[in-house]
Design a protein around this motif. Structure first.
Motif, PDB file in Angstrom:
ATOM      1  N   LEU A  79      -3.717   2.323 -12.701  1.00 16.07           N
ATOM      2  CA  LEU A  79      -2.669   3.240 -13.155  1.00 16.07           C
ATOM      3  C   LEU A  79      -3.007   4.672 -12.762  1.00 16.07           C
ATOM      4  N   TYR A  80      -4.224   5.096 -13.037  1.00 21.77           N
ATOM      5  CA  TYR A  80      -4.614   6.468 -12.712  1.00 21.77           C
ATOM      6  C   TYR A  80      -4.657   6.698 -11.207  1.00 21.77           C
ATOM      7  N   ASP A  81      -5.039   5.684 -10.434  1.00 17.32           N
ATOM      8  CA  ASP A  81      -5.014   5.817  -8.982  1.00 17.32           C
ATOM      9  C   ASP A  81      -3.597   6.083  -8.487  1.00 17.32           C
ATOM     10  N   LEU A  82      -2.633   5.373  -9.056  1.00 24.23           N
ATOM     11  CA  LEU A  82      -1.235   5.575  -8.662  1.00 24.23           C
ATOM     12  C   LEU A  82      -0.763   6.990  -8.975  1.00 24.23           C
ATOM     13  N   CYS A  83      -1.318   7.554 -10.028  1.00 23.36           N
ATOM     14  CA  CYS A  83      -0.947   8.922 -10.416  1.00 23.36           C
ATOM     15  C   CYS A  83      -1.864   9.970  -9.800  1.00 23.36           C
ATOM     16  N   LEU A  84      -2.724   9.522  -8.880  1.00 20.97           N
ATOM     17  CA  LEU A  84      -3.598  10.406  -8.096  1.00 20.97           C
ATOM     18  C   LEU A  84      -4.491  11.260  -8.979  1.00 20.97           C
ATOM     19  N   THR A  85      -5.086  10.624  -9.972  1.00 16.44           N
ATOM     20  CA  THR A  85      -6.012  11.326 -10.847  1.00 16.44           C
ATOM     21  C   THR A  85      -7.097  10.370 -11.321  1.00 16.44           C
TER      22      THR A  85
END
Length: 254
Positions: A79-85
């Motif tokens: 999830l955080y990878d998709l949000c670039l963080t």
């Protein structure tokens, strides 16, 4: 489950992309991914809100669904990878806390295994006793061999719970990737033990080389969490469980 709340197309799209990413990365039961707790976490991450409470709720939901902590944390990372963080440490802690304290129902071993996902020494010794007695078998020949994998960097203080949890997750995942279910495994605070057999020649050594290479890569990315290089020892076993217990107790962290 419909993960698209009315009036929030961006959230629905994010949840759909999150599920696809997690499934592509090896989620074991795709049909079980969708849980109500995923939506509040996705909403918090999408809108830059505090995510600790929804992460803890998702950790609890995953534990109750018999999802391992490593698989669950990998899902949160997607999830955080998709949000670039990057996943904040506080979110990792919250998810792990929810998972660790969940009521896991009829399987007490799942709760006892903790963040590594590997059996504790009591479970390891019980299976070893069955092998010694000929009740269980590793389906291989040769003599019994104990593999000890020590990933401890040094003394970890009581305040550094996140460091221990991350170390346990990394060590547990590396051991499971290298050694399949025919090997009894055990774990305690940075030290994993594996019971194998010396034959067929080369099989055990190949598995040891695999876990060494996996942990070397993880240690490069996590130098303050894992020993580099990891310390791995192989030793023959005496013919009784009492001696095995003495060996792994001697290897226990102080």
């Amino acid at each position: 489950m419909n993960t698209r709340p009315a009036g929030d197309d961006a959230l629905g799209t994010l949840c759909a992309r999150w599920r696809r990413r997690t499934v592509a990365e090896g989620w074991r039961m795709p049909e079980d991914w969708a849980a109500p707790a995923v939506v509040p976490l996705a909403h918090a991450v999408l809108h830059g809100l505090a995510a600790e409470a929804p992460a803890q709720a998702l950790g609890t939901a995953r534990a109750l669904a018999d999802v391992g902590v490593t698989e669950g944390l990998r899902d949160v990372g997607a999830l955080y990878d998709l949000c670039l963080t990057a996943v904040p440490h506080s979110v990792t802690l919250a998810f792990a806390s929810g998972w660790e304290t969940a009521d896991t129902g009829p399987d007490p071993h799942a709760a006892a295994r903790g963040m590594s996902g590997l059996p504790q020494h009591t479970e390891f010794l019980a299976r070893a006793a069955d092998i010694f007695a000929g009740i269980d078998s590793t389906r291989e020949g040769g003599s019994l061999v104990l593999v000890t994998i020590d990933g401890r960097v040094g003394k970890v203080g009581a305040a550094a719970r996140l460091v221990r949890w991350k170390r346990d997750v990394l060590l547990g995942e590396a051991v499971r990737l290298a050694f399949d279910a025919r090997y009894p495994t055990g774990y305690r605070d940075g030290v994993a033990v594996v019971l194998g057999r010396s034959e067929p020649a080369g099989h055990l050594l190949a598995d040891v080389a695999r876990v060494r290479a996996t942990l070397a890569g993880l240690a490069r990315k996590n130098p303050s969490i894992l020993r580099a290089p990891v310390r791995i020892t192989l030793r023959p076993l005496p013919e009784d469980v009492a001696a095995l217990h003495r060996i792994i107790t001697a290897d226990d962290p102080a």
